[in-house]
Design a protein around this motif. Structure first.
Motif, mmCIF file in Angstrom:
data_model
loop_
_atom_site.group_PDB
_atom_site.id
_atom_site.type_symbol
_atom_site.label_atom_id
_atom_site.label_comp_id
_atom_site.label_asym_id
_atom_site.label_seq_id
_atom_site.Cartn_x
_atom_site.Cartn_y
_atom_site.Cartn_z
ATOM 1 N N ALA A 22 37.034 36.160 47.806
ATOM 2 C CA ALA A 22 37.289 36.426 46.391
ATOM 3 C C ALA A 22 38.778 36.505 46.085
ATOM 4 C CB ALA A 22 36.629 37.745 45.985
ATOM 5 N N VAL A 23 39.136 36.015 44.901
ATOM 6 C CA VAL A 23 40.455 36.243 44.316
ATOM 7 C C VAL A 23 40.256 36.616 42.849
ATOM 8 C CG1 VAL A 23 41.705 34.731 45.915
ATOM 9 C CG2 VAL A 23 40.826 33.789 43.771
ATOM 10 N N ASN A 24 41.314 37.094 42.236
ATOM 11 C CA ASN A 24 41.207 37.578 40.861
ATOM 12 C C ASN A 24 41.827 36.616 39.853
ATOM 13 O OD1 ASN A 24 44.146 38.420 40.485
ATOM 14 N ND2 ASN A 24 43.575 39.576 42.314
ATOM 15 N N VAL A 25 41.422 36.768 38.600
ATOM 16 C CA VAL A 25 41.896 35.880 37.537
ATOM 17 C C VAL A 25 43.383 36.058 37.252
ATOM 18 C CG1 VAL A 25 39.636 35.671 36.421
ATOM 19 C CG2 VAL A 25 41.224 37.430 35.641
ATOM 20 N N GLU A 26 43.907 37.225 37.560
ATOM 21 C CA GLU A 26 45.330 37.467 37.316
ATOM 22 C C GLU A 26 46.223 36.712 38.296
ATOM 23 O OE1 GLU A 26 43.038 40.813 35.540
ATOM 24 O OE2 GLU A 26 43.004 39.864 37.507
ATOM 25 N N GLY A 27 45.657 36.291 39.427
ATOM 26 C CA GLY A 27 46.415 35.523 40.409
ATOM 27 C C GLY A 27 47.323 36.356 41.283
ATOM 28 N N SER A 74 38.307 40.324 37.861
ATOM 29 C CA SER A 74 39.583 40.638 37.220
ATOM 30 C C SER A 74 40.045 42.013 37.674
ATOM 31 C CB SER A 74 39.412 40.633 35.693
ATOM 32 O OG SER A 74 40.547 41.179 35.062
ATOM 33 N N LEU A 75 41.311 42.133 37.969
ATOM 34 C CA LEU A 75 41.858 43.451 38.302
ATOM 35 C C LEU A 75 41.788 44.380 37.096
ATOM 36 C CD1 LEU A 75 45.019 42.355 40.319
ATOM 37 C CD2 LEU A 75 42.877 43.285 41.246
ATOM 38 N N LYS A 76 41.915 43.814 35.913
ATOM 39 C CA LYS A 76 41.914 44.597 34.677
ATOM 40 C C LYS A 76 40.497 44.871 34.164
ATOM 41 C CE LYS A 76 43.366 44.248 29.875
ATOM 42 N NZ LYS A 76 43.782 43.315 28.856
ATOM 43 N N VAL A 111 35.765 47.612 45.836
ATOM 44 C CA VAL A 111 35.135 48.907 45.553
ATOM 45 C C VAL A 111 35.829 49.593 44.377
ATOM 46 C CG1 VAL A 111 34.712 51.220 46.488
ATOM 47 C CG2 VAL A 111 34.262 49.202 47.900
ATOM 48 N N LEU A 112 37.161 49.616 44.383
ATOM 49 C CA LEU A 112 37.901 50.264 43.299
ATOM 50 C C LEU A 112 37.698 49.594 41.951
ATOM 51 C CD1 LEU A 112 41.361 51.245 44.830
ATOM 52 C CD2 LEU A 112 39.443 52.726 44.244
ATOM 53 N N SER A 113 37.468 48.279 41.963
ATOM 54 C CA SER A 113 37.340 47.562 40.689
ATOM 55 C C SER A 113 35.890 47.376 40.238
ATOM 56 C CB SER A 113 38.053 46.202 40.766
ATOM 57 O OG SER A 113 37.531 45.411 41.794
ATOM 58 N N GLY A 114 34.947 48.008 40.943
ATOM 59 C CA GLY A 114 33.569 48.040 40.460
ATOM 60 C C GLY A 114 32.641 46.954 40.955
#
Length: 134
Positions: A22-27, A74-76, A111-114
């Motif tokens: 996995a990677v996030n949309v924020e990059g 997403s991190l956000k 885990v932290l991001s749900g």
């Protein structure tokens, strides 16, 4: 679909040459397994910039490993529609070979991001790809 479960084993030494994570949309992918991959194999991945949810970034190394970075959270905003996004990402990978995958969402950032691993695993099961789960 998940064809083999190797959870608890080292994905980088498991013998598979196609590896998804996995990677996030924020990059911003400088931690967790994505951070490890960016440090060892794919430096530009650490701060690649914004990416569209549901896309797959691909890198083949000189060692013959192919990494698939699944843009699936997403991190956000967290992990939305996890089952469908994971299925969509795996199905978008252009290969008929088996794909090894880390247990997406079970690390510190997930885990932290749900992240909900049950939903993520369900997306893997619904995929038309043969997935080896680490």
């Amino acid at each position: 679909m998940i064809i083999k479960n190797k959870q608890g084993n080292d994905i980088l030494n498991g013998g598979e040459t196609r590896i998804a994570f996995a990677v996030n949309v924020e990059g911003i992918n400088d931690s967790g397994f994505a951070g490890l991959v960016s440090r060892k194999y794919w430096p530009e991945l650490a701060y690649i910039g914004e990416c569209k949810l549901g896309t797959v970034l691909t890198k083949t190394t000189k060692d013959g490993l192919t990494f698939y970075a699944l843009v699936c959270h997403s991190l956000k905003d967290g992990w939305n529609n996890q089952t469908e996004i994971i299925r969509k990402c795996f199905d978008a990978i252009e290969t008929n070979e088996d794909i090894a995958s880390i247990s997406i969402g079970t690390g510190f950032v997930g885990v932290l991001s749900g992240a909900n691993f049950s939903q993520i695993k369900n997306g893997m099961e619904l995929s038309n790809k043969n997935i080896i789960l680490y």
